[in-house]
Design an enzyme around this catalytic site. Structure first.
Site, mmCIF file in Angstrom:
data_model
loop_
_atom_site.group_PDB
_atom_site.id
_atom_site.type_symbol
_atom_site.label_atom_id
_atom_site.label_comp_id
_atom_site.label_asym_id
_atom_site.label_seq_id
_atom_site.Cartn_x
_atom_site.Cartn_y
_atom_site.Cartn_z
ATOM 1 N N GLU A 1 6.701 7.310 -9.693
ATOM 2 C CA GLU A 1 5.587 7.667 -8.862
ATOM 3 C C GLU A 1 5.328 6.861 -7.595
ATOM 4 O OE1 GLU A 1 3.531 10.355 -9.201
ATOM 5 O OE2 GLU A 1 4.576 11.043 -11.035
ATOM 6 N N TYR B 1 -4.780 7.444 -8.355
ATOM 7 C CA TYR B 1 -3.377 8.426 -8.706
ATOM 8 C C TYR B 1 -2.431 7.885 -9.671
ATOM 9 C CZ TYR B 1 0.646 11.141 -7.973
ATOM 10 O OH TYR B 1 1.819 11.962 -8.176
ATOM 11 N N ASP C 1 -1.906 15.297 -6.464
ATOM 12 C CA ASP C 1 -1.123 14.724 -5.218
ATOM 13 C C ASP C 1 -1.136 15.659 -4.199
ATOM 14 O OD1 ASP C 1 0.689 16.651 -6.186
ATOM 15 O OD2 ASP C 1 2.371 15.101 -6.142
#
Ligand code: SF4
Length: 357
Positions: free
Chosen positions: A34, A117, A135
């Protein structure tokens, strides 16, 4: 299950790409993927992901590495604050949690350096918790799906989009839904010319029906970039190069660079560099000078014009700050990508001026 989420999951099972971070539930691997993919395309990020895991196979090993080692293996990816935060978080997880990630969003969000996130992504992809992961791909898909033409750079628009995603999140299947909607944005609902004919949710899509896919998502213009002129003096003596570690509070924190003269303009001749004290000292006899023309380098908020002047001295001068790096260690020294490019250009002989005393 909502029709839209059902169609996305169904499509995902057929169309998904086999990516290594989709074949693991190890939170460290997912976290790393990520962080790398936040500002990097998959094709480039994949190689770094594999290499990074080879060198730092678990969070403890990453935590015990030096910052220089971490930055060295991040070289070329840019946005180095990601690497520094990754390292700082690894140290925190190692010292406060014995190297074990908290297993839910609430615990993950407490970790230094892990924001909403990333905590949602790890919670969903590693622990299958029902959290939405929003995202840039998801923002694009959902703003088109709903025909939302307000600015997606504004927090209130993102909140609106996120709350819609929450409303259709299928409990117990959120892993596949999150992966699916992100994949849909990456493969079908692409920024230019989305492939609406292949899209599993086209019948629900407002932008597709109204022909608005080229104007949604709407993004307001970013402020003009600040322009800076960075003139570098690369001192070489006895096959060693002088580098300085950059401090905090500016770009490239923790990376190494040659002596910097920041000015109002890009230096286009050796004369401009002569004022630097290391060159004005008569004891430092110059053997050779090579100057590269200024190269433009764009960062998110800055436009840089970077000049590099290599000065080979006959003897190694005493210096108060900096480190001498041997030629064979140059590659391993963590430095901004533009410096690596200029060093390669020097090596390839793309010279503007070649002066020998
Ligand atoms: S129909 Fe087209 S614009 Fe709408 S979500 Fe699908 S790909 Fe995106």
């Amino acid at each position: 299950m909502d029709q839209i989420s059902g169609s996305i999951i169904q499509w995902y099972h057929v169309a998904k790409r086999d990516l290594p971070w989709r074949q693991t539930t190890d939170p460290y691997h997912i976290w790393l993927s990520e962080v790398i993919l936040q500002q990097t395309r998959i094709a480039q990020g994949l190689a770094y992901y594999n290499k990074f895991l080879e060198i730092f196979p678990n969070v403890e090993i990453l935590a015990n590495a030096s910052e220089d080692q971490v930055l060295e293996h991040w070289q070329g990816l840019g946005y180095y604050s990601r690497a520094r935060n990754l390292h700082a978080s690894a140290k925190y997880i190692s010292s406060h949690f014995n190297g074990k990630f908290p297993e839910n969003y609430e615990g993950l969000i407490q970790l230094k350096g892990i924001g909403d996130y990333t905590a949602s992504a790890i919670a969903s992809f590693a622990f299958h918790e029902d959290k939405v992961v929003v995202d840039g791909n998801v923002i694009r898909v959902v703003s088109r799906l709903l025909g939302i033409d307000s600015d997606v750079r504004q927090a209130k628009t993102v909140i609106q989009l996120k709350s819609f995603v929450e409303s259709i999140l299928p409990k117990g299947e959120s892993y596949f839904f999150n992966q699916g909607i992100m994949e849909l944005g990456a493969l079908i609902c692409i920024p230019r010319n989305p492939k609406c004919g292949e899209c599993p949710i086209q019948t629900h899509c407002v932008a597709s029906k109204k022909n608005l896919t080229e104007v949604i998502p709407f993004k307001s213009k970013l402020k003009t970039k600040k322009v800076r002129f960075l003139n570098y003096l690369l001192i070489e003596a006895k096959n060693e190069f002088l580098f300085i570690k950059r401090g905090a509070g500016d770009i490239w924190e923790g990376l190494y660079e040659p002596l910097l003269i920041e000015a109002e303009t890009a230096f286009d001749s050796f004369d401009s560099f002569i004022g630097h004290e290391i060159l004005s000292d008569p004891n430092n006899a110059i053997e050779n000078v090579r100057l590269l023309p200024a190269k433009k380098h764009i960062l998110t908020h800055q436009e840089l014009w970077v000049t590099l002047c290599l000065v080979r001295l006959k003897i190694k001068p005493p210096v108060l700050a900096g480190v001498w790096v041997k030629t064979e260690k140059l590659n391993a020294t963590p430095k901004p990508i533009i410096i690596s490019k200029l060093l390669s250009a020097l090596e390839a002989g793309q010279l503007h001026l070649d002066f020998k005393s």
